[in-house]
Design a protein around this motif. Structure first.
Motif, short mmCIF file in Angstrom:
data_model
loop_
_atom_site.label_atom_id
_atom_site.label_comp_id
_atom_site.label_asym_id
_atom_site.label_seq_id
_atom_site.Cartn_x
_atom_site.Cartn_y
_atom_site.Cartn_z
N TYR A 121 -6.19 2.10 0.46
CA TYR A 121 -6.35 2.71 -0.85
C TYR A 121 -7.79 3.14 -1.12
N SER A 167 2.53 2.52 -2.65
CA SER A 167 2.03 3.10 -3.89
C SER A 167 1.80 1.94 -4.85
N GLY A 185 0.78 -1.22 0.00
CA GLY A 185 0.00 0.00 0.00
C GLY A 185 0.82 1.27 0.00
N ALA A 230 -7.06 3.43 -6.75
CA ALA A 230 -5.67 3.07 -6.47
C ALA A 230 -5.53 1.58 -6.22
N ALA A 231 -6.51 0.98 -5.56
CA ALA A 231 -6.46 -0.46 -5.30
C ALA A 231 -6.49 -1.25 -6.61
#
Length: 380
Positions: free
Chosen positions: A199, A170, A168, A203-204
């Protein structure tokens, strides 16, 4: 056999160095260990790892009168009575308090009969259960993943054949970390990843696609635990199984998530979802959706032993990894409260042996908690 005392032990320790995930750094780990004592001298144990102080207050001031003087063999009736007295708090510390009580009562009910908790609840389907190493964890170093290779190697030497690192930082860093880990462990070791709710859905999804080539068994808690639309978006956009549920405290919460098509693997925590009684209700729901279920466990030896007992009861499900589900999580960080009966270490085949002893097979004296105890109380 009647309950004569309920004892609460507030214990904790400071991880050094601090361990964490993409959402928070864990600088102290606190737990409530609940000890229920009977007129025969038997002791049963339960645990709360989330909101231990709030759960303790509820036990002391709301729930204790409904437990004292009762036979532990009436654990189902007691659970229903406590659940009916929750008021508006149906998914928080109230159910955590009930969880600890139910765990301890089932432990006692099984001890009274001289059988294991899994036998009390219908009989186990296995004598061993596959385990995975929970870690490595993010640190405050300049490279949050820089220490992962060494810790993974140590876990493999201990005998783990599946590893669940925290991720997590990035999406790009996650993808690179998992690719390197897959090269390190080879194709036969199971890998899964825990994002710990860090996230947004977008983003996930980005991270999941970057990690896809690493052949993960599941992505755990990709978004906030109450974000049903976010879970549904991730589940529909990626091919990797989505897992979660450790933060859900009611069967109604799991019902809502499953109806929305969010999770492929359910992970209730016995200390959150209502103990054994609550877990088995959720297991029936999982069976209705034909989904694998396995206990989340990240606490002390009390919840660890309980997780082994409930894992004995779960039907096998193929998930594509080195063994059929269920798996049991094993904290590979330095955790003295997990090692109260000795270090947790898998067998040569990556499994943990499920104790076939009375109760949970836990031999714990409250005096052994003294190095980590900050407060105790008794209800009579």
């Amino acid at each position: 056999m009647k309950v004569t005392e309920i004892r609460g032990h507030h214990v904790g320790f400071v991880p050094d160095p601090a361990i964490g995930n993409a959402r928070t750094m864990i600088r102290r780990r606190d737990f409530l260990l609940l000890e229920i004592v009977t007129d025969t001298g038997m002791r049963g144990w339960g645990e709360v790892f989330s909101s231990p102080d709030a759960a303790a207050a509820l036990i002391r001031h709301r729930y204790a009168p409904a437990v004292l003087g009762q036979s532990p063999a009436r654990y189902r009736a007691i659970w229903e009575r406590l659940a009916a007295n929750q008021g508006y708090d149906r998914r928080g510390p109230s159910m955590m308090a009930i969880s600890a009580i139910d765990m301890a009562l089932c432990d006692l009910a099984a001890q009274e009969r001289g059988i294991s908790v899994s036998a009390l609840l219908g009989g186990g389907l296995r004598e061993r259960v596959f385990s995975y190493g929970s870690g490595p964890f993010i640190t405050e170093a300049s490279d949050p993943y820089g220490h992962y290779a060494a810790e993974v190697e140590a876990a493999l030497k201990l005998g783990y054949r599946a590893i669940k690192p925290r991720a997590g930082v990035s999406p790009r860093a996650d993808g690179e970390m998992l690719a390197a880990m897959r090269r390190q462990v080879g194709p036969e070791i199971g890998l899964m990843v825990d994002i710990n709710q860090a996230y947004s859905a977008r983003a996930a999804i980005d991270a999941a696609k970057r990690m896809e080539a690493s052949d993960l068994l599941w992505i755990e808690e990709p978004v906030e635990p109450e974000d049903i639309p976010g879970y549904a978006a991730v589940a529909s956009a990626v091919t990797t199984a989505v897992a979660g549920g450790e933060a859900l405290a009611s069967i109604a919460a799991f019902r809502d998530f499953l109806a929305a098509g969010t999770m492929s693997i359910l992970q209730p925590d016995l200390t959150v979802c209502g103990g054994y009684t609550g877990f088995m209700r959720i297991a029936a729901l999982a069976a209705a959706y034909d989904l694998p279920i396995m206990p989340h466990v990240f606490g002390t030896i009390v919840n660890h032993q309980a997780a082994l007992q409930v894992a004995a009861l779960l039907p096998p499900r193929r998930g594509g990894g080195p063994a059929p589900y269920p798996y049991v999580e094993a904290d590979i960080s330095t955790n003295p409260l997990l090692a109260l009966q000795g270090a947790v270490k898998p067998n040569a085949d990556g499994t943990l042996t499920i104790p076939d002893l009375p109760g949970t097979g836990l031999d714990l004296d409250a005096d052994r908690l003294e190095p980590w105890r900050r407060e105790s109380w008794i209800c009579r």
